[in-house]
Write an enzyme that holds these catalytic residues in place. Structure first.
Site, PDB file in Angstrom:
ATOM      1  N   TYR A   1       6.466  -7.990   9.095  1.00  0.00           N
ATOM      2  CA  TYR A   1       6.153  -6.563   9.140  1.00  0.00           C
ATOM      3  C   TYR A   1       6.427  -5.997  10.531  1.00  0.00           C
ATOM      4  CZ  TYR A   1       3.335  -7.533   4.937  1.00  0.00           C
ATOM      5  OH  TYR A   1       2.905  -7.935   3.694  1.00  0.00           O
TER       6      TYR A   1
ATOM      7  N   ASP B   1      -6.698   2.013   7.833  1.00  0.00           N
ATOM      8  CA  ASP B   1      -5.438   2.709   8.095  1.00  0.00           C
ATOM      9  C   ASP B   1      -5.730   4.198   8.267  1.00  0.00           C
ATOM     10  OD1 ASP B   1      -5.636   3.859   5.532  1.00  0.00           O
ATOM     11  OD2 ASP B   1      -4.334   2.366   4.617  1.00  0.00           O
TER      12      ASP B   1
ATOM     13  N   ARG C   1      -3.670  -4.558   7.871  1.00  0.00           N
ATOM     14  CA  ARG C   1      -4.730  -3.600   8.188  1.00  0.00           C
ATOM     15  C   ARG C   1      -5.912  -4.311   8.853  1.00  0.00           C
ATOM     16  NH1 ARG C   1      -6.644  -1.128   3.118  1.00  0.00           N
ATOM     17  NH2 ARG C   1      -5.548  -2.764   1.976  1.00  0.00           N
TER      18      ARG C   1
ATOM     19  N   ASP D   1       0.836  -1.198   0.000  1.00  0.00           N
ATOM     20  CA  ASP D   1       0.000   0.000   0.000  1.00  0.00           C
ATOM     21  C   ASP D   1       0.873   1.251   0.000  1.00  0.00           C
ATOM     22  OD1 ASP D   1      -2.289  -1.566   0.176  1.00  0.00           O
ATOM     23  OD2 ASP D   1      -2.317  -1.512   2.374  1.00  0.00           O
TER      24      ASP D   1
END
Length: 309
Positions: A74, A88, A186, A46
């Site tokens: 992550y 987000d 997310r 993203d």
């Protein structure tokens, strides 16, 4: 029909994607920097996310779909108090919830995170690239449609609390996770908020590894050049998890013509039927299978793929 000109650069590499640009933006900038058209990527990020993005140039674009990038790692920051329509900080707030004092407690945070480790069903974000009747979900969501995506199986392999940041009423959990391919961080943040009897969304996200390719392999996007890529090329043989067979230069003509090659003393340790990379003078020239002591070509690369270590 325009004839495709063979690329002088044929290799896999990784960039550290900067904040704010799309994965397509990264590909476009690499194309301009190298002056080549044939550039592709494996696994989108993203615009809000940064970190490892794997790309291929020239013949190496053919390897992108073969890469085993089943695990992604992550580092993320999860802010409590509200959910958004994108899950987000770029989206519009859709729900708010109290930020209880317990969210500031690290022991409580670890308990919540521990409950997410393992296989589970996850509902992807409405703003995602998943196709719904041939149309991307995010396009439907942007058009104001109600996007109801079905839950999909994912797995959280590791989920650790790095820190809890408190600024007045604002609480942010910094977490590190390793997840299966297809997992949306997310969505994970959204679900963590609900499990903590609150609401949450992602405020920062950084991919630290894609499969075996980590930030240690990545170069800055602004530093992309032919020389930089060759200096940081990813070994195509090891990244594909293939056995390696080194052949003499005279075998190249047979490879390029798709003809079988007698295994002889080459690759004696390889089991029958196993795929392997055929390497000549430090370049991967084919992926072949060993059948009845002969190498049968599966994929041939007219321009050798660089980066074999």
């Amino acid at each position: 029909m325009v004839k495709r000109i063979p690329s002088d650069i044929n290799l896999l590499f990784a960039v550290d994607k900067p904040l704010g640009c799309t994965s397509h933006d990264v590909v476009s900038r690499v194309r301009r920097a190298l002056g080549v058209r044939r550039v592709g990527h494996a696994g989108t990020l993203d615009p809000l996310a940064t970190g490892v993005m794997v790309l291929g140039v020239g013949q190496a674009t053919r390897l992108l779909g073969m890469l085993t990038l089943d695990r992604k790692s992550y580092i993320a920051s999860v802010s409590f108090g509200s959910e958004t329509n994108t899950d987000d900080s770029e989206g519009e707030v859709t729900r708010t919830a109290p930020v209880d004092a317990k969210l500031k407690d690290e022991a409580y945070a670890r308990g919540v995170l521990d409950s997410f480790v393992g296989p589970q069903m996850q509902v992807p974000p409405a703003f995602s690239a998943i196709s719904v009747n041939g149309v991307r979900a995010y396009k439907r969501a942007r058009a104001g449609e109600n996007v109801d995506l079905p839950a999909r199986p994912v797995e959280i392999f590791e989920l650790q609390l790095l820190s809890v940041l408190v600024d007045g009423e604002q609480v942010v959990w910094n977490i590190a996770c390793t997840v299966s391919k297809g997992t949306y961080i997310r969505s994970l943040a959204r679900d963590i908020g609900r499990a903590a009897q609150s609401a949450a969304h992602i405020v920062s996200l950084r991919r630290s590894a894609s499969g075996s390719i980590s930030l240690a392999h990545a170069i800055e996007l602004e530093g992309v050049s032919a020389d930089a890529l060759r200096a940081h090329a990813i070994d195509p043989v090891s990244s594909l998890g293939l056995g390696r067979v080194d052949l003499p230069s005279e075998a190249l003509a047979r490879i390029l013509n798709g003809r079988t090659i007698d295994a002889g003393s080459f690759g004696e340790c390889l089991p029958e039927g196993s795929p392997c990379a055929l390497v000549i003078e430090g370049q991967m020239r084919a992926i072949a299978c060993l059948e009845q002591r002969r190498y049968v070509m599966r994929d041939v690369f007219p321009q050798g793929i660089e980066g074999v270590s």
